[in-house]
Write a protein that holds these residues in place. Structure first.
Motif, short mmCIF file in Angstrom:
data_model
loop_
_atom_site.label_atom_id
_atom_site.label_comp_id
_atom_site.label_asym_id
_atom_site.label_seq_id
_atom_site.Cartn_x
_atom_site.Cartn_y
_atom_site.Cartn_z
N TYR A 4 -68.29 77.21 -86.18
CA TYR A 4 -69.83 77.45 -85.98
C TYR A 4 -69.99 78.48 -85.03
CZ TYR A 4 -70.42 72.77 -87.96
OH TYR A 4 -70.46 71.75 -88.94
N LEU A 5 -70.92 79.39 -85.22
CA LEU A 5 -71.37 80.40 -84.43
C LEU A 5 -72.95 80.25 -84.35
CD1 LEU A 5 -70.18 83.85 -85.93
CD2 LEU A 5 -69.23 82.54 -84.16
N ASN A 6 -73.48 80.30 -82.95
CA ASN A 6 -74.77 80.20 -82.55
C ASN A 6 -75.36 81.28 -82.13
OD1 ASN A 6 -76.85 79.08 -80.28
ND2 ASN A 6 -76.72 77.62 -82.06
N PHE A 7 -76.17 81.95 -82.52
CA PHE A 7 -76.89 82.90 -81.75
C PHE A 7 -78.11 82.77 -81.11
CE2 PHE A 7 -74.19 84.27 -85.29
CZ PHE A 7 -73.57 85.32 -84.73
N ALA A 8 -78.03 82.66 -79.86
CA ALA A 8 -79.39 82.41 -78.95
C ALA A 8 -79.82 83.82 -78.70
CB ALA A 8 -78.86 81.71 -77.66
N GLU A 9 -80.79 83.75 -77.87
CA GLU A 9 -81.90 85.16 -77.51
C GLU A 9 -80.82 85.97 -76.65
OE1 GLU A 9 -85.45 86.27 -74.57
OE2 GLU A 9 -85.57 84.73 -75.67
N ARG A 10 -79.89 85.41 -75.74
CA ARG A 10 -78.92 86.47 -74.93
C ARG A 10 -77.33 86.42 -75.00
NH1 ARG A 10 -83.22 85.15 -71.49
NH2 ARG A 10 -82.39 83.42 -70.84
N GLU A 11 -76.96 85.37 -75.73
CA GLU A 11 -75.63 85.44 -76.23
C GLU A 11 -75.56 84.71 -77.64
OE1 GLU A 11 -74.40 82.50 -72.97
OE2 GLU A 11 -75.56 80.81 -74.20
N PHE A 12 -74.08 84.87 -78.01
CA PHE A 12 -73.67 84.16 -79.19
C PHE A 12 -72.48 82.91 -78.56
CE2 PHE A 12 -70.90 87.55 -80.06
CZ PHE A 12 -69.86 87.30 -80.67
N VAL A 13 -72.32 81.95 -79.09
CA VAL A 13 -71.53 81.03 -79.02
C VAL A 13 -70.57 80.74 -80.22
CG1 VAL A 13 -70.92 78.56 -77.88
CG2 VAL A 13 -72.88 79.86 -77.30
N ILE A 14 -69.20 80.69 -79.84
CA ILE A 14 -68.33 80.43 -80.91
C ILE A 14 -67.73 79.03 -80.82
CG2 ILE A 14 -66.04 81.12 -81.79
CD1 ILE A 14 -66.56 83.74 -80.48
N LEU A 15 -67.88 78.17 -81.88
CA LEU A 15 -67.57 76.58 -81.67
C LEU A 15 -66.42 76.42 -82.68
CD1 LEU A 15 -71.21 75.53 -81.52
CD2 LEU A 15 -69.63 75.35 -79.75
N PRO A 16 -65.19 76.25 -82.19
CA PRO A 16 -64.28 75.73 -83.20
C PRO A 16 -64.45 74.17 -83.55
CG PRO A 16 -63.17 76.59 -81.16
CD PRO A 16 -64.69 76.39 -80.88
N ILE A 17 -64.23 74.07 -84.76
CA ILE A 17 -64.57 72.53 -85.31
C ILE A 17 -63.41 71.75 -85.62
CG2 ILE A 17 -66.96 73.10 -85.77
CD1 ILE A 17 -66.02 73.36 -88.85
N GLU A 18 -63.44 70.59 -85.81
CA GLU A 18 -62.38 69.65 -86.17
C GLU A 18 -62.49 69.67 -87.78
OE1 GLU A 18 -60.45 67.48 -84.79
OE2 GLU A 18 -61.39 67.62 -82.55
N LYS A 19 -61.26 69.81 -88.40
CA LYS A 19 -61.13 70.13 -90.13
C LYS A 19 -61.92 68.79 -90.80
CE LYS A 19 -57.58 73.16 -89.78
NZ LYS A 19 -56.19 73.72 -90.32
N ASP A 20 -61.51 67.69 -90.19
CA ASP A 20 -62.09 66.57 -91.16
C ASP A 20 -63.56 66.12 -90.92
OD1 ASP A 20 -59.36 66.39 -91.97
OD2 ASP A 20 -58.87 64.95 -90.51
N SER A 21 -63.98 66.18 -89.67
CA SER A 21 -65.12 65.69 -89.35
C SER A 21 -66.30 66.83 -89.33
CB SER A 21 -65.38 64.80 -87.99
OG SER A 21 -64.95 65.88 -87.00
N MET A 22 -65.99 68.09 -89.19
CA MET A 22 -66.66 69.21 -89.18
C MET A 22 -67.66 69.27 -87.72
SD MET A 22 -66.41 71.07 -91.93
CE MET A 22 -67.82 72.03 -92.21
N THR A 23 -67.14 68.43 -86.81
CA THR A 23 -67.86 68.26 -85.72
C THR A 23 -67.17 69.39 -84.64
OG1 THR A 23 -66.28 66.75 -84.78
CG2 THR A 23 -68.55 66.03 -85.82
N PRO A 24 -67.98 69.94 -83.57
CA PRO A 24 -67.35 70.94 -82.66
C PRO A 24 -66.19 70.18 -81.65
CG PRO A 24 -69.71 70.74 -82.39
CD PRO A 24 -69.37 69.61 -83.72
N ILE A 25 -65.29 70.71 -81.35
CA ILE A 25 -64.24 70.16 -80.62
C ILE A 25 -64.91 70.30 -79.00
CG2 ILE A 25 -61.97 70.60 -79.74
CD1 ILE A 25 -61.32 72.01 -82.38
N GLU A 26 -64.81 68.96 -78.58
CA GLU A 26 -65.30 68.84 -77.24
C GLU A 26 -64.84 69.85 -75.96
OE1 GLU A 26 -68.22 67.73 -74.91
OE2 GLU A 26 -67.84 66.88 -76.79
N SER A 27 -65.68 70.51 -75.31
CA SER A 27 -65.41 71.30 -74.48
C SER A 27 -64.67 72.47 -74.87
CB SER A 27 -64.73 70.67 -73.07
OG SER A 27 -65.72 69.65 -72.68
N ASP A 28 -64.46 73.03 -76.21
CA ASP A 28 -63.85 74.00 -76.54
C ASP A 28 -64.92 74.94 -77.24
OD1 ASP A 28 -61.92 75.64 -77.28
OD2 ASP A 28 -61.09 74.69 -78.98
#
Length: 141
Positions: A48-72
């Motif tokens: 997932y990529l999240n684009f905020a006003e001053r930054e963007f965040v790269i979020l790796p995800i679990e393959k099966d559940s499609m949820t972000p990997i905690e603290s990564d």
């Protein structure tokens, strides 16, 4: 996957996040021979990529559940980015992010494949349209 889960994840980690700024993308994890590319055999991962006003965040995800990997996750301030734009393909978009520290030999462009629609993420299409409007297209001749 509900977008609210991603927003809560970002907020729980003290990051600026609001609905409508997240998309699902694919990136290559390893380049293979030219014929592997033709056959679609390059290894990719979904993030997932999240684009905020001053930054963007790269979020790796679990393959099966499609949820972000905690603290990564990785934060990239938009002050470090030279340009962000989309390029239209036949059945997907390419998202290209070029960093300020580009050189003549390594122009530091990160390329992501962005599907037009994602069945598991109904909010993706609307968010994608919003981000295309924000960053725009760049056509090559």
């Amino acid at each position: 996957m509900k977008e609210e889960v991603i927003i809560h994840y970002l907020q729980r980690h003290g990051l600026d996040a609001k609905t409508g700024d997240t998309i699902l993308v694919e990136r290559k994890t390893r380049n293979r021979k030219w014929y592997a590319t033709l056959l679609g055999k390059n290894e990719t991962e979904k993030i997932y990529l999240n684009f905020a006003e001053r930054e963007f965040v790269i979020l790796p995800i679990e393959k099966d559940s499609m949820t972000p990997i905690e603290s990564d996750y990785a934060q990239v301030p938009l002050t470090e980015v030279k340009s962000i734009y989309f390029k239209k393909q036949s059945n997907f978009y390419n998202l290209l992010i070029q960093y300020n520290d580009a050189t003549a030999t390594d122009d530091r462009i990160k390329k992501y494949k962005v599907p037009k629609e994602v069945a598991d993420c109904p909010w993706h299409k609307e968010n994608l349209e919003r981000l295309i409007e924000r960053f725009g297209f760049k056509e090559f001749k």
